[in-house]
Enzyme design. Sequence first.
Site: not given
Length: 83
Positions: A40-42
Amino acid sequence: FDLLKFDKSFIDDLAVSESTRRVVKGIVDMSKALGLKVIAEGVETKEQAEVVRDLGCHLIQGYYCAKPMPFDKLLVWMRENLN
């Protein structure tokens, strides 16, 4: 490829949108069935980190972990935080 990364736009809505959580969960489940790790990015908050963990994401990246930094500061951060 062996990794699927969720864009930050999905992560931003997780805490407030049940439909986004269902979409992310479905993609995580499909990715795992295909033998892929999910990142999961961000991720910026503890709440987001908990939600993506509960949905089955393997890894996170984002300001919740650490903000961007110069290499020399990264080495210090790693010594202090990855023991």
